[in-house]
Design a protein around this motif. Structure first.
Motif, short mmCIF file in Angstrom:
data_model
loop_
_atom_site.label_atom_id
_atom_site.label_comp_id
_atom_site.label_asym_id
_atom_site.label_seq_id
_atom_site.Cartn_x
_atom_site.Cartn_y
_atom_site.Cartn_z
N CYS A 7 0.87 -1.18 0.00
CA CYS A 7 0.00 0.00 0.00
C CYS A 7 0.90 1.22 0.00
O CYS A 7 1.92 1.25 0.69
CB CYS A 7 -0.90 0.03 1.23
N MET A 8 0.52 2.19 -0.78
CA MET A 8 1.29 3.42 -0.87
C MET A 8 0.35 4.61 -0.81
O MET A 8 -0.87 4.46 -0.92
CB MET A 8 2.12 3.45 -2.15
N ALA A 9 0.93 5.77 -0.64
CA ALA A 9 0.17 7.01 -0.67
C ALA A 9 1.12 8.14 -1.01
O ALA A 9 2.33 8.04 -0.75
CB ALA A 9 -0.50 7.27 0.68
N ARG A 10 0.58 9.16 -1.60
CA ARG A 10 1.37 10.34 -1.94
C ARG A 10 0.64 11.57 -1.44
O ARG A 10 -0.58 11.59 -1.36
CB ARG A 10 1.56 10.46 -3.46
N ALA A 11 1.42 12.60 -1.13
CA ALA A 11 0.85 13.88 -0.73
C ALA A 11 1.75 14.98 -1.22
O ALA A 11 2.97 14.80 -1.32
CB ALA A 11 0.72 13.96 0.79
N PHE A 12 1.15 16.11 -1.53
CA PHE A 12 1.96 17.27 -1.88
C PHE A 12 2.92 17.55 -0.73
O PHE A 12 2.54 17.45 0.45
CB PHE A 12 1.09 18.49 -2.14
N ALA A 13 4.14 17.92 -1.05
CA ALA A 13 5.14 18.21 -0.02
C ALA A 13 4.70 19.36 0.88
O ALA A 13 5.10 19.42 2.04
CB ALA A 13 6.49 18.50 -0.66
N HIS A 14 3.84 20.24 0.37
CA HIS A 14 3.37 21.37 1.18
C HIS A 14 2.13 21.02 2.01
O HIS A 14 1.48 21.91 2.56
CB HIS A 14 3.08 22.60 0.29
N ASN A 15 1.83 19.72 2.13
CA ASN A 15 0.66 19.27 2.89
C ASN A 15 1.11 18.34 4.03
O ASN A 15 0.87 17.15 4.01
CB ASN A 15 -0.32 18.55 1.96
N PRO A 16 1.76 18.90 5.05
CA PRO A 16 2.28 18.04 6.13
C PRO A 16 1.19 17.29 6.88
O PRO A 16 1.45 16.19 7.38
CB PRO A 16 3.02 19.01 7.05
N ALA A 17 -0.02 17.81 6.96
CA ALA A 17 -1.09 17.09 7.65
C ALA A 17 -1.33 15.74 6.98
O ALA A 17 -1.55 14.73 7.67
CB ALA A 17 -2.36 17.92 7.68
N SER A 18 -1.28 15.71 5.67
CA SER A 18 -1.53 14.45 4.96
C SER A 18 -0.38 13.47 5.12
O SER A 18 -0.59 12.29 5.40
CB SER A 18 -1.78 14.73 3.47
N TRP A 19 0.86 13.94 4.96
CA TRP A 19 1.94 12.97 5.10
C TRP A 19 2.15 12.55 6.53
O TRP A 19 2.65 11.47 6.80
CB TRP A 19 3.22 13.34 4.36
N ARG A 20 1.70 13.33 7.49
CA ARG A 20 1.75 12.88 8.90
C ARG A 20 0.75 11.76 9.13
O ARG A 20 1.01 10.84 9.92
CB ARG A 20 1.49 14.05 9.85
N LEU B 273 10.99 11.75 -2.28
CA LEU B 273 10.38 12.98 -2.76
C LEU B 273 10.43 12.96 -4.28
O LEU B 273 11.50 12.79 -4.87
CB LEU B 273 11.15 14.20 -2.23
N MET B 274 9.28 13.09 -4.88
CA MET B 274 9.21 13.18 -6.34
C MET B 274 9.14 14.67 -6.68
O MET B 274 8.12 15.32 -6.46
CB MET B 274 8.00 12.41 -6.86
N ARG B 275 10.28 15.18 -7.17
CA ARG B 275 10.40 16.61 -7.40
C ARG B 275 9.58 17.04 -8.61
O ARG B 275 9.62 16.42 -9.65
CB ARG B 275 11.88 16.97 -7.61
N SER C 165 6.01 15.99 -4.55
CA SER C 165 5.15 15.03 -3.90
C SER C 165 5.98 14.09 -3.04
O SER C 165 7.00 13.57 -3.49
CB SER C 165 4.38 14.23 -4.95
N LYS C 166 5.52 13.88 -1.81
CA LYS C 166 6.17 12.92 -0.93
C LYS C 166 5.47 11.57 -1.11
O LYS C 166 4.24 11.52 -1.17
CB LYS C 166 6.09 13.36 0.53
N CYS C 167 6.27 10.51 -1.19
CA CYS C 167 5.72 9.18 -1.42
C CYS C 167 6.03 8.29 -0.22
O CYS C 167 7.15 8.28 0.29
CB CYS C 167 6.34 8.60 -2.68
N TYR C 168 5.02 7.56 0.20
CA TYR C 168 5.12 6.65 1.33
C TYR C 168 4.61 5.28 0.92
O TYR C 168 3.75 5.17 0.04
CB TYR C 168 4.28 7.16 2.51
N GLY C 169 5.12 4.23 1.56
CA GLY C 169 4.64 2.89 1.26
C GLY C 169 4.86 1.94 2.42
O GLY C 169 5.64 2.21 3.34
N LEU C 170 4.15 0.83 2.36
CA LEU C 170 4.28 -0.23 3.36
C LEU C 170 4.03 -1.56 2.67
O LEU C 170 3.06 -1.71 1.92
CB LEU C 170 3.27 -0.03 4.50
#
Length: 181
Positions: free
Chosen positions: A128-141, A153-155, A167-172
């Motif tokens: 499972c993954m998720a992405r959020a705009f780098a300027h959206n810390p609430a989402s990546w938190r 970070l996808m520049r 965009s910041k990318c996260y996965g598990l």
């Protein structure tokens, strides 16, 4: 899809046409739109019903799972939680929004945690993954709180309103989830 997920404070149920007015009211807020890739601003009148119908088709095709987020005891939609499934890679990408009047209550984290469990335990996804705009810390938190690991970070990966956005990318991975990472 008739699946419903229940958490301590929330019920995640299928998004329905009856949710259109509330969806339209919430996503018409410019603060919601600027943190998402696909919600336009201004939000066109009547677009929520079109959106919900298109979501229902993707759900029927098996490529998406989309829930309305509701507070227990109150069936009104306060947000949405989804996973876009990529069957060829056995992975899913989480997406979510919460109505601004419900920000800061931990609802996105609670709903995302339930969706993550559903993805690994029921859908048997490998990742499972998720992405959020780098300027959206609430989402990546939210992603960090549910255990997703920052993958990079996808520049200037997305263009929104004529501007390139990081965009910041996260996965598990499933094995990490099962090990309680």
């Amino acid at each position: 899809m008739t699946t419903t997920l229940t958490t301590a404070r929330l019920i995640l149920r299928p998004l329905a046409e009856t949710d259109a007015a509330r969806v339209e009211r919430y996503v018409s807020d410019p603060d919601i739109a600027k943190m998402t890739l696909n919600i336009p601003h201004p939000y066109p009148e009547g677009e929520a019903l079109t959106f919900i119908r298109s979501v229902q088709l993707r759900v029927e095709e098996g490529n998406n799972v989309v829930f309305a987020i509701t507070e227990q005891g109150i069936d009104d939609c306060i947000g949405a939680m989804s996973v876009r499934i990529e069957p060829a890679h056995n992975r899913g990408e989480l997406g979510y929004w919460i109505g601004k009047s419900h920000w800061g209550k931990g609802y996105a984290t609670e709903a995302a945690r339930a969706m993550l469990a559903y993805c690994f335990n029921e859908l048997k996804l490998h990742k499972c993954m998720a992405r959020a705009f780098a300027h959206n810390p609430a989402s990546w938190r939210v992603m960090e709180k549910i255990g997703l690991k920052e993958e990079g970070l996808m520049r200037q990966h997305f263009m929104r309103d004529g501007m390139y956005i990081d965009s910041k990318c996260y996965g598990l991975l499933r094995e990490e989830y099962l090990q309680g990472s």
